[in-house]
Write a protein that holds these residues in place. Sequence first.
Motif, PDB file in Angstrom:
ATOM      1  N   ASP A 168      20.528   9.831  -5.988  1.00  0.00           N
ATOM      2  CA  ASP A 168      20.005  10.861  -6.873  1.00  0.00           C
ATOM      3  C   ASP A 168      19.522  12.060  -6.054  1.00  0.00           C
ATOM      4  O   ASP A 168      18.878  11.899  -5.006  1.00  0.00           O
ATOM      5  CB  ASP A 168      18.845  10.302  -7.697  1.00  0.00           C
ATOM      6  N   ALA A 169      19.847  13.261  -6.508  1.00  0.00           N
ATOM      7  CA  ALA A 169      19.513  14.490  -5.777  1.00  0.00           C
ATOM      8  C   ALA A 169      18.008  14.638  -5.560  1.00  0.00           C
ATOM      9  O   ALA A 169      17.569  15.079  -4.495  1.00  0.00           O
ATOM     10  CB  ALA A 169      20.071  15.701  -6.522  1.00  0.00           C
ATOM     11  N   GLU A 170      17.208  14.255  -6.544  1.00  0.00           N
ATOM     12  CA  GLU A 170      15.745  14.339  -6.402  1.00  0.00           C
ATOM     13  C   GLU A 170      15.270  13.433  -5.264  1.00  0.00           C
ATOM     14  O   GLU A 170      14.441  13.827  -4.443  1.00  0.00           O
ATOM     15  CB  GLU A 170      15.078  13.926  -7.718  1.00  0.00           C
ATOM     16  N   LEU A 171      15.811  12.242  -5.181  1.00  0.00           N
ATOM     17  CA  LEU A 171      15.451  11.309  -4.110  1.00  0.00           C
ATOM     18  C   LEU A 171      15.892  11.843  -2.750  1.00  0.00           C
ATOM     19  O   LEU A 171      15.153  11.787  -1.769  1.00  0.00           O
ATOM     20  CB  LEU A 171      16.085   9.944  -4.387  1.00  0.00           C
ATOM     21  N   ARG A 202      27.477  10.230  -2.403  1.00  0.00           N
ATOM     22  CA  ARG A 202      27.666  11.204  -3.488  1.00  0.00           C
ATOM     23  C   ARG A 202      26.267  11.521  -4.002  1.00  0.00           C
ATOM     24  O   ARG A 202      25.606  10.665  -4.583  1.00  0.00           O
ATOM     25  CB  ARG A 202      28.514  10.619  -4.615  1.00  0.00           C
ATOM     26  N   VAL A 203      25.804  12.728  -3.723  1.00  0.00           N
ATOM     27  CA  VAL A 203      24.473  13.149  -4.151  1.00  0.00           C
ATOM     28  C   VAL A 203      24.636  13.876  -5.478  1.00  0.00           C
ATOM     29  O   VAL A 203      25.406  14.828  -5.581  1.00  0.00           O
ATOM     30  CB  VAL A 203      23.809  14.048  -3.083  1.00  0.00           C
ATOM     31  N   MET A 204      23.922  13.396  -6.494  1.00  0.00           N
ATOM     32  CA  MET A 204      24.067  13.944  -7.833  1.00  0.00           C
ATOM     33  C   MET A 204      22.806  13.728  -8.631  1.00  0.00           C
ATOM     34  O   MET A 204      21.950  12.922  -8.252  1.00  0.00           O
ATOM     35  CB  MET A 204      25.256  13.276  -8.544  1.00  0.00           C
ATOM     36  N   ALA A 205      22.704  14.434  -9.741  1.00  0.00           N
ATOM     37  CA  ALA A 205      21.617  14.185 -10.685  1.00  0.00           C
ATOM     38  C   ALA A 205      22.033  12.961 -11.495  1.00  0.00           C
ATOM     39  O   ALA A 205      22.860  13.067 -12.403  1.00  0.00           O
ATOM     40  CB  ALA A 205      21.392  15.397 -11.578  1.00  0.00           C
ATOM     41  N   VAL A 206      21.505  11.806 -11.134  1.00  0.00           N
ATOM     42  CA  VAL A 206      21.858  10.566 -11.837  1.00  0.00           C
ATOM     43  C   VAL A 206      21.277  10.651 -13.251  1.00  0.00           C
ATOM     44  O   VAL A 206      20.080  10.936 -13.413  1.00  0.00           O
ATOM     45  CB  VAL A 206      21.332   9.327 -11.082  1.00  0.00           C
ATOM     46  N   PRO A 207      22.119  10.441 -14.282  1.00  0.00           N
ATOM     47  CA  PRO A 207      21.641  10.551 -15.672  1.00  0.00           C
ATOM     48  C   PRO A 207      20.488   9.582 -15.962  1.00  0.00           C
ATOM     49  O   PRO A 207      20.535   8.420 -15.561  1.00  0.00           O
ATOM     50  CB  PRO A 207      22.864  10.190 -16.514  1.00  0.00           C
ATOM     51  N   ARG A 208      19.475  10.105 -16.640  1.00  0.00           N
ATOM     52  CA  ARG A 208      18.289   9.306 -16.986  1.00  0.00           C
ATOM     53  C   ARG A 208      18.367   8.827 -18.425  1.00  0.00           C
ATOM     54  O   ARG A 208      18.938   9.475 -19.286  1.00  0.00           O
ATOM     55  CB  ARG A 208      17.021  10.146 -16.815  1.00  0.00           C
ATOM     56  N   ARG A 209      17.702   7.709 -18.666  1.00  0.00           N
ATOM     57  CA  ARG A 209      17.519   7.208 -20.036  1.00  0.00           C
ATOM     58  C   ARG A 209      16.465   8.048 -20.720  1.00  0.00           C
ATOM     59  O   ARG A 209      15.473   8.426 -20.087  1.00  0.00           O
ATOM     60  CB  ARG A 209      17.031   5.770 -20.024  1.00  0.00           C
ATOM     61  N   GLY A 210      16.677   8.258 -22.029  1.00  0.00           N
ATOM     62  CA  GLY A 210      15.782   8.929 -22.934  1.00  0.00           C
ATOM     63  C   GLY A 210      14.562   9.425 -22.368  1.00  0.00           C
ATOM     64  O   GLY A 210      13.688  10.013 -22.531  1.00  0.00           O
ATOM     65  N   PRO A 232       0.831  -1.208   0.000  1.00  0.00           N
ATOM     66  CA  PRO A 232       0.000   0.000   0.000  1.00  0.00           C
ATOM     67  C   PRO A 232       0.862   1.253   0.000  1.00  0.00           C
ATOM     68  O   PRO A 232       2.069   1.185   0.205  1.00  0.00           O
ATOM     69  CB  PRO A 232      -0.794  -0.123   1.309  1.00  0.00           C
ATOM     70  N   ASP A 233       0.219   2.377  -0.210  1.00  0.00           N
ATOM     71  CA  ASP A 233       0.947   3.651  -0.184  1.00  0.00           C
ATOM     72  C   ASP A 233       1.634   3.821   1.167  1.00  0.00           C
ATOM     73  O   ASP A 233       1.000   3.775   2.202  1.00  0.00           O
ATOM     74  CB  ASP A 233      -0.011   4.824  -0.421  1.00  0.00           C
ATOM     75  N   LEU A 234       2.937   3.983   1.123  1.00  0.00           N
ATOM     76  CA  LEU A 234       3.724   4.158   2.337  1.00  0.00           C
ATOM     77  C   LEU A 234       4.270   5.578   2.373  1.00  0.00           C
ATOM     78  O   LEU A 234       4.501   6.184   1.319  1.00  0.00           O
ATOM     79  CB  LEU A 234       4.882   3.148   2.379  1.00  0.00           C
ATOM     80  N   PRO A 235       4.521   6.104   3.569  1.00  0.00           N
ATOM     81  CA  PRO A 235       5.037   7.473   3.675  1.00  0.00           C
ATOM     82  C   PRO A 235       6.521   7.542   3.333  1.00  0.00           C
ATOM     83  O   PRO A 235       7.360   7.107   4.099  1.00  0.00           O
ATOM     84  CB  PRO A 235       4.792   7.827   5.150  1.00  0.00           C
ATOM     85  N   GLY A 236       6.827   8.029   2.149  1.00  0.00           N
ATOM     86  CA  GLY A 236       8.220   8.162   1.730  1.00  0.00           C
ATOM     87  C   GLY A 236       8.353   7.990   0.237  1.00  0.00           C
ATOM     88  O   GLY A 236       7.445   7.516  -0.443  1.00  0.00           O
ATOM     89  N   ALA A 237       9.509   8.349  -0.261  1.00  0.00           N
ATOM     90  CA  ALA A 237       9.787   8.249  -1.692  1.00  0.00           C
ATOM     91  C   ALA A 237      10.176   6.814  -2.043  1.00  0.00           C
ATOM     92  O   ALA A 237      11.051   6.229  -1.406  1.00  0.00           O
ATOM     93  CB  ALA A 237      10.919   9.198  -2.066  1.00  0.00           C
ATOM     94  N   GLU A 238       9.491   6.269  -3.040  1.00  0.00           N
ATOM     95  CA  GLU A 238       9.846   4.937  -3.524  1.00  0.00           C
ATOM     96  C   GLU A 238      11.152   5.055  -4.300  1.00  0.00           C
ATOM     97  O   GLU A 238      11.363   6.017  -5.035  1.00  0.00           O
ATOM     98  CB  GLU A 238       8.754   4.399  -4.440  1.00  0.00           C
ATOM     99  N   CYS A 239      12.021   4.088  -4.113  1.00  0.00           N
ATOM    100  CA  CYS A 239      13.289   4.162  -4.831  1.00  0.00           C
ATOM    101  C   CYS A 239      13.653   2.834  -5.461  1.00  0.00           C
ATOM    102  O   CYS A 239      13.125   1.784  -5.100  1.00  0.00           O
ATOM    103  CB  CYS A 239      14.411   4.668  -3.929  1.00  0.00           C
ATOM    104  N   LYS A 240      14.533   2.937  -6.427  1.00  0.00           N
ATOM    105  CA  LYS A 240      15.116   1.780  -7.111  1.00  0.00           C
ATOM    106  C   LYS A 240      16.583   1.804  -6.723  1.00  0.00           C
ATOM    107  O   LYS A 240      17.228   2.855  -6.738  1.00  0.00           O
ATOM    108  CB  LYS A 240      14.937   1.962  -8.618  1.00  0.00           C
ATOM    109  N   ASN A 241      17.123   0.635  -6.370  1.00  0.00           N
ATOM    110  CA  ASN A 241      18.525   0.540  -5.957  1.00  0.00           C
ATOM    111  C   ASN A 241      19.275  -0.360  -6.914  1.00  0.00           C
ATOM    112  O   ASN A 241      18.803  -1.455  -7.241  1.00  0.00           O
ATOM    113  CB  ASN A 241      18.606  -0.037  -4.541  1.00  0.00           C
ATOM    114  N   LEU A 242      20.432   0.094  -7.344  1.00  0.00           N
ATOM    115  CA  LEU A 242      21.256  -0.647  -8.297  1.00  0.00           C
ATOM    116  C   LEU A 242      22.615  -0.908  -7.667  1.00  0.00           C
ATOM    117  O   LEU A 242      23.203  -0.013  -7.053  1.00  0.00           O
ATOM    118  CB  LEU A 242      21.453   0.163  -9.578  1.00  0.00           C
ATOM    119  N   PHE A 243      23.116  -2.132  -7.840  1.00  0.00           N
ATOM    120  CA  PHE A 243      24.470  -2.435  -7.406  1.00  0.00           C
ATOM    121  C   PHE A 243      25.293  -2.635  -8.668  1.00  0.00           C
ATOM    122  O   PHE A 243      25.053  -3.552  -9.441  1.00  0.00           O
ATOM    123  CB  PHE A 243      24.509  -3.680  -6.517  1.00  0.00           C
ATOM    124  N   LEU A 244      26.237  -1.721  -8.892  1.00  0.00           N
ATOM    125  CA  LEU A 244      26.986  -1.659 -10.142  1.00  0.00           C
ATOM    126  C   LEU A 244      28.482  -1.772  -9.879  1.00  0.00           C
ATOM    127  O   LEU A 244      28.957  -1.473  -8.779  1.00  0.00           O
ATOM    128  CB  LEU A 244      26.703  -0.326 -10.848  1.00  0.00           C
TER     129      LEU A 244
END
Length: 164
Positions: free
Chosen positions: A117-120, A156-164, A35-47
């Motif tokens: 990501d800075a937005e997150l 490192r807080v940054m604007a993570v580059p987005r796909r198209g 259900p809707d939870l209080p907070g920003a949903e995020c995707k995490n990548l291990f690269l």
Amino acid sequence: MEQALYRLLEQQQIRYQRFEHPPVYTCEEAARLIPDLPGAECKNLFLCDAKGRQHFLVAVPAAAGVDIKALGDALEAKGLRFASPERLKNYLGLEPGSVTLLAAVNDSGHRVEVVVDAELWAADAILCHPLVNTATLSVPVAELQRLLRHTGHQPRVMAVPRRG
């Protein structure tokens, strides 16, 4: 591991809200099953880079498509790619589907750079798995900052580059 995380959060007086749910492996499953939870949903990548010398734990908004090549250029990591499940286990002690910013607690050797990501990072709270994908914690960003500082990780807080 999960219980050790809760003990650490308690010791460090990190505030959070906990929500249990069925196992989720993707952002789409999480959106459908939780259900809707209080907070920003995020995707995490291990690269990691092409030679497997640099490792990155990257958190972006859930709906963001990441341009991995452009991110590699921004991080000065040639051939940035998804790390293998074996590397994930070795570096962060996690199974696929459980990648989370909170995994920094498992990186005592500081072998993984945390990138957010800075937005997150501008959100009031971020939704994070507690090292397993059967629960989600809503953690205020200020509390995440304190926890990461405690683990010795300066994100490192940054604007993570987005796909198209």
